[in-house]
Write an enzyme that holds these catalytic residues in place. Structure first.
Site, PDB file in Angstrom:
ATOM      1  N   ASP A 124       0.887  -1.171   0.000  1.00 50.01           N
ATOM      2  CA  ASP A 124       0.000   0.000   0.000  1.00 50.01           C
ATOM      3  C   ASP A 124       0.919   1.214   0.000  1.00 50.01           C
ATOM      4  O   ASP A 124       1.721   1.395   0.921  1.00 50.01           O
ATOM      5  CB  ASP A 124      -0.875  -0.064   1.268  1.00 50.01           C
ATOM      6  CG  ASP A 124      -1.507   1.271   1.625  1.00 50.01           C
ATOM      7  OD1 ASP A 124      -1.520   2.184   0.786  1.00 50.01           O
ATOM      8  OD2 ASP A 124      -1.981   1.395   2.783  1.00 50.01           O
ATOM      9  N   ASN A 131       0.231   6.808   3.267  1.00 52.17           N
ATOM     10  CA  ASN A 131       0.528   8.052   3.965  1.00 52.17           C
ATOM     11  C   ASN A 131       0.900   7.645   5.386  1.00 52.17           C
ATOM     12  O   ASN A 131       0.452   6.587   5.848  1.00 52.17           O
ATOM     13  CB  ASN A 131      -0.729   8.917   3.986  1.00 52.17           C
ATOM     14  CG  ASN A 131      -0.462  10.321   4.470  1.00 52.17           C
ATOM     15  OD1 ASN A 131      -0.279  10.546   5.663  1.00 52.17           O
ATOM     16  ND2 ASN A 131      -0.399  11.243   3.550  1.00 52.17           N
ATOM     17  N   GLN A 150      -3.465   5.401  -5.304  1.00 56.08           N
ATOM     18  CA  GLN A 150      -3.382   3.962  -5.013  1.00 56.08           C
ATOM     19  C   GLN A 150      -3.940   3.590  -3.630  1.00 56.08           C
ATOM     20  O   GLN A 150      -4.761   2.695  -3.491  1.00 56.08           O
ATOM     21  CB  GLN A 150      -1.931   3.487  -5.165  1.00 56.08           C
ATOM     22  CG  GLN A 150      -1.804   1.969  -5.213  1.00 56.08           C
ATOM     23  CD  GLN A 150      -1.194   1.389  -3.940  1.00 56.08           C
ATOM     24  OE1 GLN A 150      -1.017   2.096  -2.961  1.00 56.08           O
ATOM     25  NE2 GLN A 150      -0.873   0.109  -3.963  1.00 56.08           N
ATOM     26  N   GLU A 151      -3.467   4.271  -2.588  1.00 55.08           N
ATOM     27  CA  GLU A 151      -3.894   3.874  -1.236  1.00 55.08           C
ATOM     28  C   GLU A 151      -5.397   4.097  -1.029  1.00 55.08           C
ATOM     29  O   GLU A 151      -6.101   3.219  -0.521  1.00 55.08           O
ATOM     30  CB  GLU A 151      -3.112   4.675  -0.185  1.00 55.08           C
ATOM     31  CG  GLU A 151      -3.675   4.477   1.204  1.00 55.08           C
ATOM     32  CD  GLU A 151      -2.760   4.903   2.338  1.00 55.08           C
ATOM     33  OE1 GLU A 151      -2.417   6.084   2.421  1.00 55.08           O
ATOM     34  OE2 GLU A 151      -2.396   4.033   3.153  1.00 55.08           O
ATOM     35  N   GLU A 152      -5.856   5.253  -1.416  1.00 55.32           N
ATOM     36  CA  GLU A 152      -7.273   5.554  -1.185  1.00 55.32           C
ATOM     37  C   GLU A 152      -8.156   4.567  -1.937  1.00 55.32           C
ATOM     38  O   GLU A 152      -9.157   4.074  -1.404  1.00 55.32           O
ATOM     39  CB  GLU A 152      -7.589   6.987  -1.630  1.00 55.32           C
ATOM     40  CG  GLU A 152      -7.037   8.076  -0.702  1.00 55.32           C
ATOM     41  CD  GLU A 152      -5.636   8.535  -1.099  1.00 55.32           C
ATOM     42  OE1 GLU A 152      -5.050   7.930  -2.027  1.00 55.32           O
ATOM     43  OE2 GLU A 152      -5.136   9.495  -0.479  1.00 55.32           O
ATOM     44  N   ASN A 176       5.478   1.633  -8.427  1.00 55.94           N
ATOM     45  CA  ASN A 176       6.113   2.946  -8.293  1.00 55.94           C
ATOM     46  C   ASN A 176       5.809   3.587  -6.938  1.00 55.94           C
ATOM     47  O   ASN A 176       5.259   4.692  -6.851  1.00 55.94           O
ATOM     48  CB  ASN A 176       5.647   3.854  -9.428  1.00 55.94           C
ATOM     49  CG  ASN A 176       5.999   3.270 -10.778  1.00 55.94           C
ATOM     50  OD1 ASN A 176       6.975   2.520 -10.904  1.00 55.94           O
ATOM     51  ND2 ASN A 176       5.208   3.589 -11.795  1.00 55.94           N
ATOM     52  N   TRP A 177       6.171   2.895  -5.907  1.00 58.88           N
ATOM     53  CA  TRP A 177       5.960   3.370  -4.526  1.00 58.88           C
ATOM     54  C   TRP A 177       6.583   4.773  -4.354  1.00 58.88           C
ATOM     55  O   TRP A 177       7.771   4.957  -4.680  1.00 58.88           O
ATOM     56  CB  TRP A 177       6.630   2.370  -3.573  1.00 58.88           C
ATOM     57  CG  TRP A 177       6.690   2.808  -2.137  1.00 58.88           C
ATOM     58  CD1 TRP A 177       5.654   3.254  -1.389  1.00 58.88           C
ATOM     59  CD2 TRP A 177       7.851   2.825  -1.290  1.00 58.88           C
ATOM     60  NE1 TRP A 177       6.094   3.538  -0.116  1.00 58.88           N
ATOM     61  CE2 TRP A 177       7.428   3.296  -0.025  1.00 58.88           C
ATOM     62  CE3 TRP A 177       9.197   2.480  -1.466  1.00 58.88           C
ATOM     63  CZ2 TRP A 177       8.309   3.445   1.048  1.00 58.88           C
ATOM     64  CZ3 TRP A 177      10.069   2.632  -0.394  1.00 58.88           C
ATOM     65  CH2 TRP A 177       9.633   3.098   0.845  1.00 58.88           C
ATOM     66  N   GLY A 196       4.248   8.898  -7.273  1.00 60.37           N
ATOM     67  CA  GLY A 196       3.130   9.633  -7.865  1.00 60.37           C
ATOM     68  C   GLY A 196       2.959  10.904  -7.059  1.00 60.37           C
ATOM     69  O   GLY A 196       3.737  11.855  -7.194  1.00 60.37           O
ATOM     70  N   ALA A 197       1.999  10.877  -6.148  1.00 54.00           N
ATOM     71  CA  ALA A 197       1.735  12.043  -5.302  1.00 54.00           C
ATOM     72  C   ALA A 197       2.985  12.482  -4.543  1.00 54.00           C
ATOM     73  O   ALA A 197       3.140  13.663  -4.223  1.00 54.00           O
ATOM     74  CB  ALA A 197       0.621  11.692  -4.322  1.00 54.00           C
TER      75      ALA A 197
HETATM   76  N1  AR6 Z   1      -0.990  -1.052  -8.911  1.00 53.25           N
HETATM   77  C1  AR6 Z   1       0.280  -0.775  -9.313  1.00 53.25           C
HETATM   78  N2  AR6 Z   1       0.769   0.466  -9.437  1.00 53.25           N
HETATM   79  C2  AR6 Z   1      -0.029   1.492  -9.152  1.00 53.25           C
HETATM   80  C3  AR6 Z   1      -1.369   1.300  -8.730  1.00 53.25           C
HETATM   81  C4  AR6 Z   1      -1.840  -0.041  -8.613  1.00 53.25           C
HETATM   82  N3  AR6 Z   1      -3.071  -0.316  -8.221  1.00 53.25           N
HETATM   83  N4  AR6 Z   1      -1.921   2.500  -8.526  1.00 53.25           N
HETATM   84  C5  AR6 Z   1      -0.977   3.406  -8.792  1.00 53.25           C
HETATM   85  N5  AR6 Z   1       0.168   2.821  -9.188  1.00 53.25           N
HETATM   86  P1  AR6 Z   1       0.599   7.037  -5.510  1.00 53.25           P
HETATM   87  P2  AR6 Z   1       2.747   7.759  -3.650  1.00 53.25           P
HETATM   88  C6  AR6 Z   1       1.440   3.485  -9.557  1.00 53.25           C
HETATM   89  O1  AR6 Z   1       0.670   8.407  -6.057  1.00 53.25           O
HETATM   90  O2  AR6 Z   1       3.502   8.583  -4.615  1.00 53.25           O
HETATM   91  C7  AR6 Z   1      -1.892   8.837  -1.275  1.00 53.25           C
HETATM   92  O3  AR6 Z   1      -2.674   9.971  -1.022  1.00 53.25           O
HETATM   93  C8  AR6 Z   1       1.271   4.707 -10.435  1.00 53.25           C
HETATM   94  O4  AR6 Z   1       2.401   4.759 -11.302  1.00 53.25           O
HETATM   95  O5  AR6 Z   1      -0.700   6.548  -4.979  1.00 53.25           O
HETATM   96  O6  AR6 Z   1       3.494   6.876  -2.705  1.00 53.25           O
HETATM   97  C9  AR6 Z   1      -1.336   8.256   0.010  1.00 53.25           C
HETATM   98  O7  AR6 Z   1      -2.265   8.321   1.062  1.00 53.25           O
HETATM   99  C10 AR6 Z   1       1.315   5.835  -9.440  1.00 53.25           C
HETATM  100  O8  AR6 Z   1       1.738   7.060 -10.015  1.00 53.25           O
HETATM  101  O9  AR6 Z   1       1.691   6.792  -4.351  1.00 53.25           O
HETATM  102  C11 AR6 Z   1      -0.149   9.144   0.243  1.00 53.25           C
HETATM  103  O10 AR6 Z   1      -0.536  10.353   0.854  1.00 53.25           O
HETATM  104  C12 AR6 Z   1       2.340   5.320  -8.449  1.00 53.25           C
HETATM  105  O11 AR6 Z   1       2.047   3.935  -8.363  1.00 53.25           O
HETATM  106  C13 AR6 Z   1       0.364   9.412  -1.145  1.00 53.25           C
HETATM  107  O12 AR6 Z   1      -0.772   9.251  -2.019  1.00 53.25           O
HETATM  108  C14 AR6 Z   1       2.331   5.966  -7.121  1.00 53.25           C
HETATM  109  O13 AR6 Z   1       1.041   5.963  -6.586  1.00 53.25           O
HETATM  110  C15 AR6 Z   1       1.400   8.419  -1.547  1.00 53.25           C
HETATM  111  O14 AR6 Z   1       1.870   8.764  -2.817  1.00 53.25           O
END
Ligand code: AR6
Length: 531
Positions: A294, A297, A311-313, A424-425, A428-429
């Protein structure tokens, strides 16, 4: 004829599963102890919801436990018949308010305001019932679903009479709850009955739904809030229709500094870890039986009860049992993670971010383990947020991310551990670089004896780059400590981040040839167009 395009590289999934399929990996046992609160009577048989465990001593209103709305100490200032001030039991007010007929969103808001007085206006909830739902659908909700949610919420004292500890920062503790207990807690969260605590409100994410109900609608995100309501309502419809019989474990993992690996001493070859990199698929769809990451956050669930929808939400919305972790999980520290075993998936979805939509019912056919949990393990690890992405290459940031991933991936279990299903942990955000994060996760997998399954979210170029880099590391028998050293060296240079992989390869080559890093720059001045 359609061509069969291969969308993955590396080891095939069958081998990642060691030829035994996804469901044969060991899962941790559930044994009640000082460190593991089991809120139902063991063992869970799956023939009906497990019976609740009744505590001898009740701790429903102290600093180490979740404060229960039904506690006799949950009091509310009120007035006697003669107008004098008095303290009333809030649970009585809650019951009174919710057992009145509620036939509209206005009445629901009024009822909630009787026991929770300082809430903002439920703008989004009004919009949902008055502008989005057909009249018939709204009627269905108020005639059938809401009364059932209310009944489930008001049964909390019987369904969950035990003491529910807080998973505090800096501690290793677990909680196992039945799915029915979670449903009853979530029904309370939906009705905003869970007591607000001044002392802990800044360090726990909070689970009462008022944030979602009162979201100020923004033209770009209206849809997301609406789709979130649909996911939540669907979850309640499902659990109220058929009582779930399984259980879920929430384990807070914490490693003190002294228990973390010394990355500069680990001699494991990275090539011992096998990787499967796919440009199609999603962690939740294609990570069966694996340890699914996951992208969290530090307040688990992130913006799930607000506008967030990445992703998490999304994971929390399609598997709403995850939401209850927000009630008892204090914000994660740098060397902490939350492992959740057994959460069921209830919904399908389409889209991502502001295009997210609920796409109907999902029947989760994941088998149960010996303890009554679905064989789905999800680990919440929060990456660092980089306002200035260049900072992520600092060795202190790399170290923090390595430790965080390691804490999440590490297991005390013996035997073959399932691979980590990730992607891509933090990229994104949180603005991380997937090249760097893929290496960090590979190192953490390697240190914790797991293979790596990486979903690049549609990015074919990234898939091939990660694989090529891995092949280089494997072919040259590069070890964790060597890669750690090259990464630290990189952090002291001005080489542009897009050249990270070439730099690391060159650094390895040079270390073998005894070239100093200074010479390396002299030789490679042009190649790396120094910033
Ligand atoms: N499976 C595989 N890869 C995925 C998936 C999925 N289901 N969904 C997204 N990706 P992000 P972060 C890829 O932005 O940067 C939340 O608000 C996709 O390339 O969710 O760690 C949390 O609560 C995407 O751009 O993760 C935190 O506050 C990338 O994974 C914050 O976002 C990153 O996904 C964490 O942000």
């Amino acid at each position: 004829m359609e061509e069969n395009v291969k969308n993955w590289v590396g080891t095939n999934l069958e081998d990642i599963y060691h030829g035994h399929g996804p469901w044969s990996f060991p899962t941790p046992s559930i044994i009640a102890s000082r460190f593991h609160a089991v809120l139902y009577q063991l063992p869970a048989t799956l023939s009906s919801p497990p019976r609740p465990h009744v505590s001898i001593q009740t701790n429903h209103w102290d600093n180490d436990h979740v404060r229960m709305p039904y506690s006799s100490k949950n009091v509310f200032p009120g007035k006697n018949a003669n107008g004098s001030e008095t303290l009333k039991k809030r649970w009585e007010i809650i019951q009174e308010a919710l057992l009145q007929p509620i036939t509209s969103v206005r009445e629901l808001e009024l009822a909630i305001n009787k026991y929770n007085t300082r809430l903002p206006k439920f703008l989004a909830l009004h919009y949902f019932f008055e502008e989005v739902l057909e009249e018939e659908e709204a009627e269905q909700f108020f005639n059938n679903l809401l009364p059932a949610i209310i009944r489930l919420a008001l049964q909390l004292p019987e369904i969950l009479p035990g003491n529910l500890p807080l998973l505090r920062r800096g501690s290793c503790r677990s909680i196992s709850l039945s799915q029915l207990q979670i449903a009853s807690l979530l029904a309370n969260a939906f009705l905003c009955t869970l007591p607000w605590r001044k002392d802990v409100s800044n360090t726990y994410p909070g689970v009462n739904f008022h944030g979602l109900f009162s979201a100020h609608l923004r033209p770009d995100m209206d849809n997301v809030i609406i789709e979130k309501f649909k996911c939540i309502c669907h979850y309640f419809r499902r659990v109220l229709n058929t009582e779930p019989v399984g259980v879920v474990t929430f384990e807070r993992k914490y490693f003190p500094k002294s228990h973390l690996p010394r990355w500069d001493t680990l001699e494991t070859s990275l090539g011992n870890t096998r990787i499967h990199v796919s440009n199609t698929g999603f962690i939740e769809d294609d990570g069966n039986g694996l340890l699914q990451v996951d992208f969290a956050n530090k307040y688990v669930g992130g913006g799930v009860l607000g506008f967030g929808c990445v992703q998490e939400e999304i994971r929390f919305l399609i598997c709403p049992e995850l939401l209850i972790s927000r009630l008892f999980t204090e914000q994660l520290g740098p060397t902490e993670a939350l492992l959740i075993i057994g959460a069921e998936r209830f919904s399908k979805y389409k889209g991502y971010g502001d295009s997210f939509t609920w796409a109907g019912n999902y029947n989760d056919n994941t088998p149960y383990d010996n303890y009554g949990r679905r064989r789905t393990s999800i680990v919440a690890i929060d990456a660092l947020y980089f306002g200035r992405p260049i900072e992520q290459y600092n060795s202190s940031c790399i170290l923090r991310e390595l430790n965080k991933a390691y804490v999440g991936f590490h297991s005390r279990l013996d035997g073959q551990l399932p691979a980590v299903a990730t992607g891509n942990w933090g990229c994104g955000a949180f603005h991380g670089d997937p090249n760097l994060k893929s290496l960090i996760q590979l190192m953490a997998c390697s240190a914790s004896r797991r293979d790596l399954v990486y979903f690049t979210f549609g990015d074919i170029e990234l898939r091939d780059k990660i694989h090529e880099m891995y092949l280089f590391l494997a072919a040259n028998e590069v070890t964790i400590c060597q890669l750690w050293r090259y990464l630290c060296q990189f952090s002291t240079t001005n080489v542009k981040s897009k050249h990270l992989f070439s730099y690391l390869q060159q650094a390895h080559f040079d270390s073998k040839n005894q070239l100093s890093i200074k010479d390396f720059f002299l030789f490679n001045k042009k190649k790396f167009d120094k910033g």
